[in-house]
Design a protein around this motif. Structure first.
Motif, PDB file in Angstrom:
ATOM      1  N   LEU A  77       6.347 -13.157   5.867  1.00 18.65           N
ATOM      2  CA  LEU A  77       6.212 -13.214   4.418  1.00 18.65           C
ATOM      3  C   LEU A  77       5.634 -11.883   3.952  1.00 18.65           C
ATOM      4  O   LEU A  77       4.592 -11.456   4.442  1.00 18.65           O
ATOM      5  CB  LEU A  77       5.283 -14.365   4.018  1.00 18.65           C
ATOM      6  N   ARG A  78       6.326 -11.213   3.030  1.00 19.03           N
ATOM      7  CA  ARG A  78       5.848  -9.936   2.494  1.00 19.03           C
ATOM      8  C   ARG A  78       5.465 -10.107   1.030  1.00 19.03           C
ATOM      9  O   ARG A  78       6.266 -10.572   0.232  1.00 19.03           O
ATOM     10  CB  ARG A  78       6.934  -8.860   2.633  1.00 19.03           C
ATOM     11  N   ILE A  79       4.228  -9.709   0.713  1.00 20.02           N
ATOM     12  CA  ILE A  79       3.723  -9.840  -0.646  1.00 20.02           C
ATOM     13  C   ILE A  79       3.254  -8.472  -1.149  1.00 20.02           C
ATOM     14  O   ILE A  79       2.415  -7.818  -0.512  1.00 20.02           O
ATOM     15  CB  ILE A  79       2.554 -10.848  -0.716  1.00 20.02           C
ATOM     16  N   ASP A  80       3.786  -8.064  -2.290  1.00 22.95           N
ATOM     17  CA  ASP A  80       3.440  -6.788  -2.910  1.00 22.95           C
ATOM     18  C   ASP A  80       2.481  -7.057  -4.070  1.00 22.95           C
ATOM     19  O   ASP A  80       2.877  -7.619  -5.094  1.00 22.95           O
ATOM     20  CB  ASP A  80       4.722  -6.108  -3.415  1.00 22.95           C
ATOM     21  N   GLY A  81       1.233  -6.659  -3.910  1.00 22.16           N
ATOM     22  CA  GLY A  81       0.235  -6.902  -4.927  1.00 22.16           C
ATOM     23  C   GLY A  81       0.451  -6.130  -6.214  1.00 22.16           C
ATOM     24  O   GLY A  81      -0.218  -6.395  -7.216  1.00 22.16           O
ATOM     25  N   ARG A  82       1.382  -5.172  -6.224  1.00 19.38           N
ATOM     26  CA  ARG A  82       1.667  -4.422  -7.453  1.00 19.38           C
ATOM     27  C   ARG A  82       2.449  -5.255  -8.457  1.00 19.38           C
ATOM     28  O   ARG A  82       2.459  -4.942  -9.652  1.00 19.38           O
ATOM     29  CB  ARG A  82       2.477  -3.159  -7.120  1.00 19.38           C
ATOM     30  N   GLN A  83       3.095  -6.294  -7.969  1.00 19.47           N
ATOM     31  CA  GLN A  83       3.959  -7.086  -8.834  1.00 19.47           C
ATOM     32  C   GLN A  83       3.195  -8.212  -9.516  1.00 19.47           C
ATOM     33  O   GLN A  83       2.250  -8.770  -8.967  1.00 19.47           O
ATOM     34  CB  GLN A  83       5.111  -7.678  -8.008  1.00 19.47           C
ATOM     35  N   PRO A  84       3.600  -8.570 -10.731  1.00 17.38           N
ATOM     36  CA  PRO A  84       2.967  -9.701 -11.417  1.00 17.38           C
ATOM     37  C   PRO A  84       3.394 -11.019 -10.796  1.00 17.38           C
ATOM     38  O   PRO A  84       4.422 -11.094 -10.108  1.00 17.38           O
ATOM     39  CB  PRO A  84       3.486  -9.571 -12.853  1.00 17.38           C
ATOM     40  N   GLY A  94      -4.853  -6.249  -3.840  1.00 14.22           N
ATOM     41  CA  GLY A  94      -5.407  -7.007  -4.952  1.00 14.22           C
ATOM     42  C   GLY A  94      -4.365  -7.935  -5.534  1.00 14.22           C
ATOM     43  O   GLY A  94      -3.206  -7.924  -5.119  1.00 14.22           O
ATOM     44  N   GLY A  95      -4.755  -8.736  -6.500  1.00 18.20           N
ATOM     45  CA  GLY A  95      -3.799  -9.644  -7.126  1.00 18.20           C
ATOM     46  C   GLY A  95      -3.186 -10.595  -6.126  1.00 18.20           C
ATOM     47  O   GLY A  95      -3.884 -11.252  -5.349  1.00 18.20           O
ATOM     48  N   LEU A  96      -1.859 -10.676  -6.108  1.00 12.73           N
ATOM     49  CA  LEU A  96      -1.156 -11.580  -5.202  1.00 12.73           C
ATOM     50  C   LEU A  96      -1.478 -11.271  -3.748  1.00 12.73           C
ATOM     51  O   LEU A  96      -1.603 -12.185  -2.928  1.00 12.73           O
ATOM     52  CB  LEU A  96       0.356 -11.472  -5.420  1.00 12.73           C
TER      53      LEU A  96
END
Length: 232
Positions: free
Chosen positions: A18-25, A97-99
């Motif tokens: 699973l790849r999660i990019d914290g830059r995205q909303p 950060g974020g997601l």
């Protein structure tokens, strides 16, 4: 360019990614990606690990189009990930950060590179009050680094993240660290892993008397499984 979160399905004996990019909303797509990897893990009855790759922090005004309904779906997806009958191993790189921070804190084992910083995003002059704050506080609400992160959005540097056990190890040799983590995780899997994880979560908020019955039930289950294996 927008990076779409992905959940990669491999053959049953291989790990899931699973790849999660914290830059995205936050979006319905990222909620669906987490749900998809959870579906795959449950289909395999805990026989595959989930490798979660996280990095990035939100851009300015990232929460403008969020709704409470979408945030609720996201938090439920994270809770599902956190309770899976499968080991979840995160690899964090750079600012997270974020997601990215949300998902990192919901995993079992966390590997970080030396460049990692954990960042609670700031929106409209205040830190985002999602469940990442709850999980961070669980590691020590009185710790200075966590207090500054929760109240002011001050990044938690790599050394502090390790000292506070927000990450399990810092390394520049991620493939080797992943291999060793996978070996450690090999002894327990499936429903038994999920049960022990829940017993651990509940320990801090449950009295001994209330916890005893649940632990005895788990012991009885373990003894029955051992007897079955001997008979086989």
């Amino acid at each position: 360019m927008k990076t779409t979160p992905t959940a990669e399905a491999q053959p049953r004996h291989e790990d899931l990614t699973l790849r999660i990019d914290g830059r995205q909303p936050l979006s319905a797509e990222v909620v669906a990606a987490v749900g998809s990897v959870c579906d795959s893990a449950e289909d395999r009855a805990g026989q595959a690990r989930i490798i979660v790759q996280v990095s990035g922090v939100p851009r300015t005004s990232w929460a403008n189009e969020l709704t409470v309904s979408l945030v609720s779906k996201w938090e439920r997806a994270l809770r599902r990930l956190e309770r899976l009958p499968a080991t979840t191993i995160a690899v964090a790189d750079g600012d997270c950060g974020g997601l990215a921070l949300d998902v990192l804190l919901a995993t079992d084992y966390r590997i970080a590179t030396g460049s990692v910083r954990l960042v609670v995003p700031v929106e409209s002059g205040a830190t985002w009050p999602g469940m990442a704050l709850y999980r961070l506080a669980g590691y020590g609400a009185n710790a200075a680094a966590i207090r500054r992160a929760v109240l002011y959005g001050t990044p938690v540097e790599a050394a502090d993240a390790l000292a506070l056990q927000l990450v399990d190890e810092l390394t520049d040799e991620v493939p080797r660290a992943l291999s060793l983590a996978a070996e450690r995780a090999g002894a327990v899997s499936g429903t038994e892993l999920a049960i022990r994880r829940q017993l651990m979560f509940d320990a801090s908020v449950t009295s001994f008397e209330d916890a005893l019955g649940v632990h005895l039930a788990a012991c009885d289950r373990a003894l029955r499984r051992a007897t079955t294996e001997v008979d086989a």
